[in-house]
Scaffold this motif. Sequence first.
Motif, PDB file in Angstrom:
ATOM      1  N   VAL A 238      13.100  -9.846  46.315  1.00  0.00           N
ATOM      2  CA  VAL A 238      13.567 -10.242  47.654  1.00  0.00           C
ATOM      3  C   VAL A 238      12.846  -9.436  48.722  1.00  0.00           C
ATOM      4  N   PHE A 239      12.699  -8.135  48.489  1.00  0.00           N
ATOM      5  CA  PHE A 239      11.998  -7.292  49.457  1.00  0.00           C
ATOM      6  C   PHE A 239      10.532  -7.716  49.563  1.00  0.00           C
ATOM      7  N   CYS A 240       9.909  -8.011  48.425  1.00  0.00           N
ATOM      8  CA  CYS A 240       8.507  -8.448  48.452  1.00  0.00           C
ATOM      9  C   CYS A 240       8.368  -9.790  49.178  1.00  0.00           C
ATOM     10  N   GLN A 241       9.379 -10.668  49.046  1.00  0.00           N
ATOM     11  CA  GLN A 241       9.341 -11.941  49.777  1.00  0.00           C
ATOM     12  C   GLN A 241       9.383 -11.698  51.282  1.00  0.00           C
ATOM     13  N   LEU A 242      10.213 -10.741  51.712  1.00  0.00           N
ATOM     14  CA  LEU A 242      10.284 -10.403  53.130  1.00  0.00           C
ATOM     15  C   LEU A 242       8.942  -9.863  53.626  1.00  0.00           C
ATOM     16  N   ILE A 243       8.313  -9.011  52.825  1.00  0.00           N
ATOM     17  CA  ILE A 243       7.003  -8.467  53.202  1.00  0.00           C
ATOM     18  C   ILE A 243       5.959  -9.578  53.239  1.00  0.00           C
ATOM     19  N   LEU A 244       6.054 -10.536  52.304  1.00  0.00           N
ATOM     20  CA  LEU A 244       5.088 -11.635  52.268  1.00  0.00           C
ATOM     21  C   LEU A 244       5.152 -12.462  53.553  1.00  0.00           C
ATOM     22  N   LYS A 245       6.361 -12.754  54.014  1.00  0.00           N
ATOM     23  CA  LYS A 245       6.500 -13.541  55.243  1.00  0.00           C
ATOM     24  C   LYS A 245       5.973 -12.776  56.451  1.00  0.00           C
ATOM     25  N   ILE A 246       6.302 -11.491  56.514  1.00  0.00           N
ATOM     26  CA  ILE A 246       5.814 -10.684  57.644  1.00  0.00           C
ATOM     27  C   ILE A 246       4.293 -10.577  57.596  1.00  0.00           C
ATOM     28  N   GLU A 289      15.154  -4.144  60.258  1.00  0.00           N
ATOM     29  CA  GLU A 289      15.547  -5.554  60.209  1.00  0.00           C
ATOM     30  C   GLU A 289      16.422  -5.828  58.987  1.00  0.00           C
ATOM     31  N   ALA A 290      16.075  -5.185  57.849  1.00  0.00           N
ATOM     32  CA  ALA A 290      16.872  -5.394  56.639  1.00  0.00           C
ATOM     33  C   ALA A 290      18.284  -4.858  56.819  1.00  0.00           C
ATOM     34  N   GLU A 291      18.425  -3.786  57.570  1.00  0.00           N
ATOM     35  CA  GLU A 291      19.761  -3.226  57.806  1.00  0.00           C
ATOM     36  C   GLU A 291      20.642  -4.204  58.577  1.00  0.00           C
TER      37      GLU A 291
END
Length: 477
Positions: A238-246, A289-291
């Motif tokens: 999930v964290f890697c997906q967030l980084i991928l979009k950014i 942002e994750a917080e």
Amino acid sequence: LPPPPPPPGPSSFSPVGGEEIIVAHTIPAQGSAPVPSHRRVLAPSLRMKKLNWQKLPSNVAREQSSMWASLSSLGAEVVEPDFSSIERLFCFPEAKPKERMAAPARKEPKEITFLDSKKSLNLNIFLKQFKCSNEDVTAMIRAGDTTKFDVEVLKQFLKLLPEKHEIENLQSFTEDRTKLANADQFYLLLLGIPCYQLRVECMLLCEGAAVALDLVQPKAQLVLAACCSLLTSHRLPVFCQLILKIGNFLNYGSHTGDADGFKISTLLKLTETKSQQSRVTLLHHVLEEAEKGHPDLLQLPQDLEQPSQAAGINLELIRSESSTNLKKLLEMERKVSSSIPEVQEQYAGRLQASIEASRALDEVFQAIEEKKLELARYLCEDAQRLSLEDTFSTMKTFRDLFVRALKDNKDWKEQAAKAERRKRQLAEEEAQRPRGEDGKPVRRGVGKQEEVCVIDALLADIRKGFQLRKTARGRGD
């Protein structure tokens, strides 16, 4: 004139007053000028001690005005010393021949040893650490008792075992054994144990195998658990997906944009992208942002704890140690099976238990290899080039960066909240201050006149019609 000297010849002794007196004789120089009376002396018959003086040159001493020239005149008084007493008193003593001393009888050595001094010393030092008799030490070896023998002691003992020539010398010794040195007596007791070297090797291998298993097995289990942790973590993808979009947003329109994924080492580069606020990096912003929207992602360091602990474990090294240990155990099992029944009874079971534990550890390594292939496919890495050690090191570094960024965000929020509280406090204090007629806050002072501004007082006087006194201008104005 002095009496003529006695005729030349060997020195003789004449009794004077019951004492023997050495009589010396002169040796005239042949073919030389006559010696003046003040220089005429007798030739000593013995080796005399010397007078340390500084001799004058002859031409200087013979000058007419010198004291020495006056002594050679005819009327000079002549003084004759007692040469015999001088020779007796100032001669070197005659060396007396030393009596031949009888050689002392050679003492028989108290102890007999067939070992060189260095080995005997090392063996005695080795035996002293047990604080028991030689019989007790050999009894422990025969019984396979390792309570006082650890791995290092057994390694040292193997180096001190008797060599072939020492064994032959000790076995050929037929005299009283009590005459032998302590180290030699210990060797004789050791030689009385059947297959003593094989017993020591078995003791060392069993102890070494146990120590190796205690060290290697926890490391292998940790590596396996770390692989499983990465494969089963639901926060990491999930964290890697967030980084991928950014990342696709930041790289939009470039050749690095519109990516379907990224290498896991990219996680270490999140701190390299700086914001306009120099201290805030992309990782700081992502965590902020994750917080707000995905607070569960802040628990990602928990999923990376075991991979971080496994960082630094050299898997190839511990696997090689385990494989070597298993080969030694199998070889020793073969030797024991062909040995005497007493040795078989003592060590067959212990060796079998160590072999089973080593094979169980080998199964753990096989499971790690399977998880490595699965992890390579999961992270889209080359299975032949993937290094678990490097992967775990990457995860450890990323976890440290993650935790540090969380702390930075927390500290910055606390600082901002503290600054905001201070700002509100100052505003409240400003609102509570007394104000004058013009609505401006009045300064605090001791007297009433000090509370009014000087300019305000002048303006008030002008309004009342008070005429100001003109001041003279300077010449330069």
